[in-house]
Design an enzyme around this catalytic site. Structure first.
Site, mmCIF file in Angstrom:
data_model
loop_
_atom_site.group_PDB
_atom_site.id
_atom_site.type_symbol
_atom_site.label_atom_id
_atom_site.label_comp_id
_atom_site.label_asym_id
_atom_site.label_seq_id
_atom_site.Cartn_x
_atom_site.Cartn_y
_atom_site.Cartn_z
ATOM 1 N N SER A 1 0.821 -1.202 0.000
ATOM 2 C CA SER A 1 0.000 0.000 0.000
ATOM 3 C C SER A 1 0.863 1.264 0.000
ATOM 4 O O SER A 1 1.647 1.485 -0.909
ATOM 5 C CB SER A 1 -0.962 -0.030 1.195
ATOM 6 O OG SER A 1 -2.006 0.898 1.030
ATOM 7 N N ASP B 1 -8.235 -6.117 -5.716
ATOM 8 C CA ASP B 1 -8.019 -4.867 -4.986
ATOM 9 C C ASP B 1 -8.700 -3.719 -5.726
ATOM 10 O O ASP B 1 -8.289 -3.357 -6.835
ATOM 11 C CB ASP B 1 -6.521 -4.605 -4.844
ATOM 12 C CG ASP B 1 -6.217 -3.338 -4.059
ATOM 13 O OD1 ASP B 1 -7.150 -2.735 -3.500
ATOM 14 O OD2 ASP B 1 -5.027 -2.953 -4.007
ATOM 15 N N HIS C 1 -6.207 -6.329 -1.539
ATOM 16 C CA HIS C 1 -5.183 -5.323 -1.262
ATOM 17 C C HIS C 1 -4.027 -5.891 -0.448
ATOM 18 O O HIS C 1 -2.878 -5.529 -0.668
ATOM 19 C CB HIS C 1 -5.835 -4.154 -0.512
ATOM 20 C CG HIS C 1 -4.953 -2.959 -0.353
ATOM 21 N ND1 HIS C 1 -4.490 -2.220 -1.417
ATOM 22 C CD2 HIS C 1 -4.445 -2.366 0.757
ATOM 23 C CE1 HIS C 1 -3.741 -1.222 -0.974
ATOM 24 N NE2 HIS C 1 -3.702 -1.287 0.342
#
Length: 363
Positions: free
Chosen positions: A5, A268, A342
């Site tokens: 991320s 994601d 994610h």
């Protein structure tokens, strides 16, 4: 170094500082790996590519064709269709012009919107019809022009709340549903334990032992928060650093010969894999731009970097089942994990173990 991320920002900048500071503080940096990370700018990672992602996830997101058609129309109006076509060229035919930030930092804007106080009809954060979606993307006073990602976020949220769309929409993993256990709550519980914090050298062993005995004389373990909204707001409120794919990552790979490993989960929504692939195709390293061939070689649950195909007739090697596709060129690898969101390690721990063993450590 490996992270996910926003670590797509941290790790490249940390890596650059490490290689530049070898004389004063030598560190043997072997490789870097970034998962579902912010390696490109906001437009590339989300805005331009969210329509492609929604089309690829049409059934699971329960998005009707008339809504998808509006996003396709907006892509043409905003010039995103040419960018998507250019990103799908292997090798790319030249630098791809990506607008800086057409949505004008909509995360910050969205924080201050209160649907109860919205009196302007052009500021609708609950679009549910094609006309509402079109207005939100192109003419909303809530957002900047070409607000495809913000509109997709609002649309799916509104449909979920109304009961007409996919329930419990999760921007981290589109395949999660209302019965999915929140992994962030589990992370918070686990990392808030005294024995875990002792193992991580965040508490002394004595403190950890005493805390398990509920001794009031010793410090309690710290509460772990998997997402800190104060920190996130501060990061997004300040001037964003230059996207690492523009200069820092190419320099690490080309000049300093640091292997770079990028991976994405196919489900994601927040930072979709089409955006990662666009950013890589627009990046130049070791004398060429992007991948010359589309990463489409299969990899397996027990072998994340197979030298040859692990077919059923190959009895000398155990590879498990196919779990994604990958490619490797000139010091950069890219893995797309099927069935993950994610945080790939949360859904695919066995596959991530193989990835770290076979790709990150070996790299």
């Amino acid at each position: 170094m490996i992270g996910e991320s926003w670590a797509g920002i941290y790790i490249p900048y940390f890596g650059s500082a490490i290689v530049q500071g070898q004389d004063s503080f030598p560190i043997n940096l072997r490789s870097i790996s970034i998962g579902d990370g912010t390696i490109g700018n906001a437009a590339a990672m989300s805005t331009i590519t969210i329509g492609s992602f929604m089309r690829s996830q049409k059934d699971i997101l329960q998005v009707p064709n008339d809504i998808l058609s509006v996003f396709a129309e907006a892509e043409k109006t905003c010039g995103f269709d040419h960018i998507l076509q250019a990103a799908d060229q292997y090798p790319p035919k030249g630098k791809i012009h990506i607008p800086g930030n057409p949505e004008n930092r909509n995360y910050k804007r969205h924080q201050h919107l209160d649907v109860r106080n919205l009196v302007d009809e052009t500021c609708n954060i609950e679009p549910t019809t094609p006309d509402m979606v079109r207005t939100s993307i192109l003419n909303s006073t809530c957002y900047g022009p070409c607000a495809t990602f913000a509109t997709a976020f609002d649309y799916l949220g509104a449909m979920s709340a109304s009961g007409a769309g996919k329930q419990c929409h999760d921007i981290y993993d589109t395949h999660n549903d209302c019965d999915t256990i929140d992994p962030l709550d589990l992370l918070a519980s686990y990392f808030s334990r005294a024995d875990v914090q002792v193992s991580l050298n965040l508490l002394s062993a004595a403190a950890g032992k005493d805390n398990q005995q509920n001794s009031p004389a010793t410090p309690s373990p710290m509460n772990f928060a998997p997402c800190n909204s104060t920190i996130l707001t501060t990061l997004l409120s300040s001037s964003s650093p230059v996207a690492p794919a523009y200069s820092i990552l190419p320099d690490l790979v080309t000049t300093h010969k640091i292997p770079l490993h990028i991976y994405s989960g196919e489900n994601d929504f927040l930072l979709n894999h089409f955006g990662t692939e666009l950013s890589l195709q627009n990046m130049t390293w070791n004398g060429a731009q992007g991948f010359s061939q589309k990463p489409n070689r299969p990899f397996f649950s027990d072998n994340a970097a197979p030298i040859h195909s692990c077919d059923k007739e190959n009895t000398t090697e155990t590879c498990g089942v196919e779990v994604g596709v990958w490619g490797s060129e000139r010091g950069v690898t890219y893995h797309l994990f099927w069935g993950a969101g994610h945080s790939v390690f949360g859904k695919k721990p066995r596959e991530m173990f193989a990835y770290v063993r076979d790709v990150v450590v070996a790299g």
